[in-house]
Design a protein around this motif. Structure first.
Motif, PDB file in Angstrom:
ATOM      1  N   GLN A   1       0.667   5.550   0.293  1.00 14.58           N
ATOM      2  CA  GLN A   1      -0.119   6.750   0.572  1.00 14.58           C
ATOM      3  C   GLN A   1       0.602   7.947  -0.057  1.00 14.58           C
ATOM      4  O   GLN A   1       1.813   8.090   0.078  1.00 14.58           O
ATOM      5  CB  GLN A   1      -0.281   6.977   2.079  1.00 14.58           C
ATOM      6  CG  GLN A   1      -1.130   5.928   2.776  1.00 14.58           C
ATOM      7  CD  GLN A   1      -0.350   4.648   3.070  1.00 14.58           C
ATOM      8  OE1 GLN A   1       0.806   4.683   3.463  1.00 14.58           O
ATOM      9  NE2 GLN A   1      -1.004   3.510   2.878  1.00 14.58           N
TER      10      GLN A   1
ATOM     11  N   ASN B   1      -2.867   2.827  -9.436  1.00 15.15           N
ATOM     12  CA  ASN B   1      -3.585   2.246  -8.305  1.00 15.15           C
ATOM     13  C   ASN B   1      -3.669   3.173  -7.103  1.00 15.15           C
ATOM     14  O   ASN B   1      -4.538   2.990  -6.250  1.00 15.15           O
ATOM     15  CB  ASN B   1      -2.881   0.956  -7.866  1.00 15.15           C
ATOM     16  CG  ASN B   1      -2.920  -0.107  -8.948  1.00 15.15           C
ATOM     17  OD1 ASN B   1      -3.895  -0.213  -9.685  1.00 15.15           O
ATOM     18  ND2 ASN B   1      -1.870  -0.879  -9.054  1.00 15.15           N
ATOM     19  N   TYR B   2      -2.745   4.112  -7.013  1.00 10.36           N
ATOM     20  CA  TYR B   2      -2.673   4.948  -5.814  1.00 10.36           C
ATOM     21  C   TYR B   2      -2.758   6.421  -6.202  1.00 10.36           C
ATOM     22  O   TYR B   2      -2.083   6.869  -7.131  1.00 10.36           O
ATOM     23  CB  TYR B   2      -1.357   4.686  -5.066  1.00 10.36           C
ATOM     24  CG  TYR B   2      -1.128   3.240  -4.735  1.00 10.36           C
ATOM     25  CD1 TYR B   2      -0.183   2.479  -5.423  1.00 10.36           C
ATOM     26  CD2 TYR B   2      -1.881   2.607  -3.737  1.00 10.36           C
ATOM     27  CE1 TYR B   2       0.019   1.151  -5.122  1.00 10.36           C
ATOM     28  CE2 TYR B   2      -1.683   1.278  -3.441  1.00 10.36           C
ATOM     29  CZ  TYR B   2      -0.737   0.551  -4.131  1.00 10.36           C
ATOM     30  OH  TYR B   2      -0.537  -0.782  -3.840  1.00 10.36           O
TER      31      TYR B   2
ATOM     32  N   GLY C   1       4.608   4.387   3.066  1.00  8.63           N
ATOM     33  CA  GLY C   1       4.168   3.012   2.915  1.00  8.63           C
ATOM     34  C   GLY C   1       5.146   2.264   2.027  1.00  8.63           C
ATOM     35  O   GLY C   1       6.339   2.485   2.068  1.00  8.63           O
ATOM     36  N   ARG C   2       4.630   1.441   1.195  1.00 11.41           N
ATOM     37  CA  ARG C   2       5.458   0.648   0.299  1.00 11.41           C
ATOM     38  C   ARG C   2       6.283   1.549  -0.599  1.00 11.41           C
ATOM     39  O   ARG C   2       5.810   2.567  -1.078  1.00 11.41           O
ATOM     40  CB  ARG C   2       4.559  -0.244  -0.537  1.00 11.41           C
ATOM     41  CG  ARG C   2       5.272  -1.159  -1.496  1.00 11.41           C
ATOM     42  CD  ARG C   2       4.273  -2.020  -2.248  1.00 11.41           C
ATOM     43  NE  ARG C   2       4.913  -2.865  -3.234  1.00 11.41           N
ATOM     44  CZ  ARG C   2       4.255  -3.686  -4.033  1.00 11.41           C
ATOM     45  NH1 ARG C   2       2.941  -3.775  -3.943  1.00 11.41           N
ATOM     46  NH2 ARG C   2       4.907  -4.411  -4.916  1.00 11.41           N
TER      47      ARG C   2
ATOM     48  N   GLN D   1       0.837  -1.189   0.000  1.00  9.02           N
ATOM     49  CA  GLN D   1       0.000   0.000   0.000  1.00  9.02           C
ATOM     50  C   GLN D   1       0.878   1.247   0.000  1.00  9.02           C
ATOM     51  O   GLN D   1       1.905   1.290   0.667  1.00  9.02           O
ATOM     52  CB  GLN D   1      -0.925   0.009   1.222  1.00  9.02           C
ATOM     53  CG  GLN D   1      -2.035   1.030   1.163  1.00  9.02           C
ATOM     54  CD  GLN D   1      -3.147   0.648   0.203  1.00  9.02           C
ATOM     55  OE1 GLN D   1      -3.188  -0.477  -0.259  1.00  9.02           O
ATOM     56  NE2 GLN D   1      -3.997   1.593  -0.106  1.00  9.02           N
TER      57      GLN D   1
END
Length: 123
Positions: free
Chosen positions: A3, A111-112, A26-27, A1
C-alpha cells in the motif's frame, strides 16, 4: 501486497518548492524500483522520475531534470520527491508507484499505486 500513501502536495507559487513523500506498508518494497508519475487534466499519466532498488540509478524526465530529486529510505519504507523551481506546467496529480524490479517509464510496469496528491503551481 503493498500500500502506498502520498503526501506533501499543495498550492505553491511559481519558483517555489514542495517535497512529496510516499510511504509504503505491507510487503517490503526494498527490492523494487520506485517511480513518480503525474497526470494533468486531459493528459495521459507521464513518468517524472524513478529510482532503482539499489539506490544507485536514478532517472528523470527531461522536463524536470535539474529541478526535481528523487530519494528513498528503505528503513522507513518511504520515497521522496523534492521539487524545486516549480512551474505552472508542473501542476498535476502526482502518484508514486512500485512493483517493478527495474525503473520503467511506462506506467503499466508497476503493480502498486498510491492514491495521488495534488500539486498546483500558480503563476
Amino acid at each position: 501486497q503493498v500500500q502506498l500513501v502520498e503526501s506533501g502536495g499543495g498550492l505553491v507559487q511559481a519558483g517555489g518548492s514542495l517535497r512529496l513523500s510516499c510511504a509504503a506498508s505491507g510487503r517490503t518494497f526494498s527490492n523494487y524500483a520506485l517511480a513518480w508519475f503525474r497526470q494533468a487534466p486531459g493528459k495521459e499519466r507521464e513518468f517524472v522520475t524513478g529510482i532503482s532498488w539499489s539506490y544507485s540509478l536514478t532517472y528523470y524526465a527531461d522536463s524536470v531534470k535539474g529541478r526535481f530529486t528523487i530519494s528513498r529510505d528503505n528503513a522507513k519504507n518511504t520515497v521522496y520527491l523534492q521539487m524545486n523551481s516549480l512551474k505552472p506546467e508542473d501542476t498535476a496529480v502526482y502518484y508514486c508507484a512500485t512493483g517493478s524490479t527495474v525503473v520503467s517509464r511506462g506506467p503499466r510496469a508497476y503493480n502498486y499505486w498510491g492514491q495521488g496528491t495534488q500539486v498546483t503551481v500558480s503563476s
